[in-house]
Scaffold this active site. Structure first.
Site, PDB file in Angstrom:
ATOM      1  N   ASP A  33       0.797  -1.087  -0.082  1.00  0.00           N
ATOM      2  CA  ASP A  33      -0.019   0.027   0.025  1.00  0.00           C
ATOM      3  C   ASP A  33       0.964   1.269   0.094  1.00  0.00           C
ATOM      4  OD1 ASP A  33      -2.815  -0.780  -0.142  1.00  0.00           O
ATOM      5  OD2 ASP A  33      -2.454  -1.800   1.874  1.00  0.00           O
ATOM      6  N   ASP A 176     -10.417  -4.823  -1.444  1.00  0.00           N
ATOM      7  CA  ASP A 176      -9.558  -4.543  -0.738  1.00  0.00           C
ATOM      8  C   ASP A 176     -10.151  -3.644   0.278  1.00  0.00           C
ATOM      9  OD1 ASP A 176      -7.634  -3.418   0.670  1.00  0.00           O
ATOM     10  OD2 ASP A 176      -6.625  -2.158  -1.046  1.00  0.00           O
TER      11      ASP A 176
HETATM   12  C1  DX5 Z   1      -6.615   0.771   2.492  1.00  0.00           C
HETATM   13  C2  DX5 Z   1      -5.639  -0.097   2.197  1.00  0.00           C
HETATM   14  C3  DX5 Z   1      -5.864  -1.384   2.253  1.00  0.00           C
HETATM   15  C4  DX5 Z   1      -5.730  -1.609   3.664  1.00  0.00           C
HETATM   16  C5  DX5 Z   1      -6.494  -3.094   4.135  1.00  0.00           C
HETATM   17  O1  DX5 Z   1      -6.295   2.195   2.055  1.00  0.00           O
HETATM   18  O2  DX5 Z   1      -5.727  -0.061   0.685  1.00  0.00           O
HETATM   19  O3  DX5 Z   1      -4.853  -2.188   1.568  1.00  0.00           O
HETATM   20  O4  DX5 Z   1      -4.573  -1.443   4.172  1.00  0.00           O
HETATM   21  O5  DX5 Z   1      -6.400  -3.208   5.566  1.00  0.00           O
HETATM   22  P1  DX5 Z   1      -7.676  -3.886   6.265  1.00  0.00           P
HETATM   23  O6  DX5 Z   1      -7.771  -5.092   5.671  1.00  0.00           O
HETATM   24  O7  DX5 Z   1      -7.332  -3.592   7.536  1.00  0.00           O
HETATM   25  O8  DX5 Z   1      -8.883  -2.950   5.903  1.00  0.00           O
HETATM   26 ZN    ZN Z   2      -4.663  -1.517  -0.587  1.00  0.00          ZN
END
Ligand code: DX5
Ligand code: ZN
Length: 218
Positions: A33, A176
């Site tokens: 990310d 996601d």
């Molecule tokens: C949010 C990110 C995700 C996030 C996923 O902006 O793109 O990839 O980190 O984390 P969780 O599964 O905790 O929502």
């Molecule tokens: Zn992400």
């Protein structure tokens, strides 16, 4: 389903040790990310850290770029170890430019991904489907880990999946944000190919078991 483990939950100082732990699990991708402090308020590492992530984990990288200035920065992400490079639909105003970026990514033998925020409709991005290998459907507002899955994303995923089937298209559907073991079977039954695991995996007390549980979801 394919599992992509997010780099987002651990503090940066603990990322290397988290990646080492992920190495022993049955994970298909490391979901990197990338946040620039403009497209989203938070800032993370950028392209310069990808070689270290790949060196530590030896797991293919699924890079999710949440940034502006895509046309300037995307070439820096076409690196060894990067299997999927995903950029945001909302970050590139000129849609012809967006098409040429996606084509360029593909021409480098990297899967071209397009991410859409929760408020972006599927009909808006339909003309771009022929340019992509992966459609990343955000089920939380981009920006941070640990948010709750937005339930009305389900109908959008259903619409995408039907359209893909009816038109014999073969892009992958990646979801996601806020994914956990309770949601995974539902997502798999809708035709989702790949899920990102952030907080669910990071906070798990038995990561190996939880990864197995999700990857066999049908
Ligand atoms: C949010 C990110 C995700 C996030 C996923 O902006 O793109 O990839 O980190 O984390 P969780 O599964 O905790 O929502
Ligand atoms: Zn992400």
């Amino acid at each position: 389903m394919l599992i992509s483990a997010s780099t987002n939950p651990p503090p940066f100082s603990e990322l290397a040790s988290y990646l080492t732990q992920l190495q022993s699990l049955d994970i298909d991708f490391i979901h990197c990310d990338i946040m620039d402090g403009h497209f989203v308020p938070a800032t993370t590492f950028d392209h310069a850290y990808l070689p270290s992530i790949f060196r530590i984990s030896h797991i293919p990288l699924d890079v999710h770029v949440m940034a502006e200035n895509i046309s300037e920065i995307y070439p820096k992400y076409m690196q060894n170890g990067v299997e999927i490079l995903t950029i945001h639909y909302e970050a590139v105003a000129d849609k012809e430019e967006l098409k040429s970026i996606l084509l360029d990514i593909k021409s480098h033998k990297i899967k071209a991904g397009l991410a859409i925020k929760p408020d972006t409709s599927f009909s808006e991005i339909k003309p771009l489907l022929e340019y992509i290998d992966v459609l990343l459907v955000m089920s939380v507002e981009p920006g941070k880990s640990g948010q709750k899955f937005i339930q009305n994303t389900i109908s959008k995923i259903q619409e995408i999946s039907w359209h893909r089937q009816e038109n014999s298209l073969d892009f992958l559907i990646e979801v996601d944000g806020g994914v956990n073991d309770a949601l995974a079977p539902k997502l798999a039954s809708l035709g989702v190919d790949m899920v990102v695991l952030g907080a669910y995996l990071y906070n798990s007390e038995n990561r190996a078991l939880d990864v197995r549980k999700l990857s066999i979801s049908k």
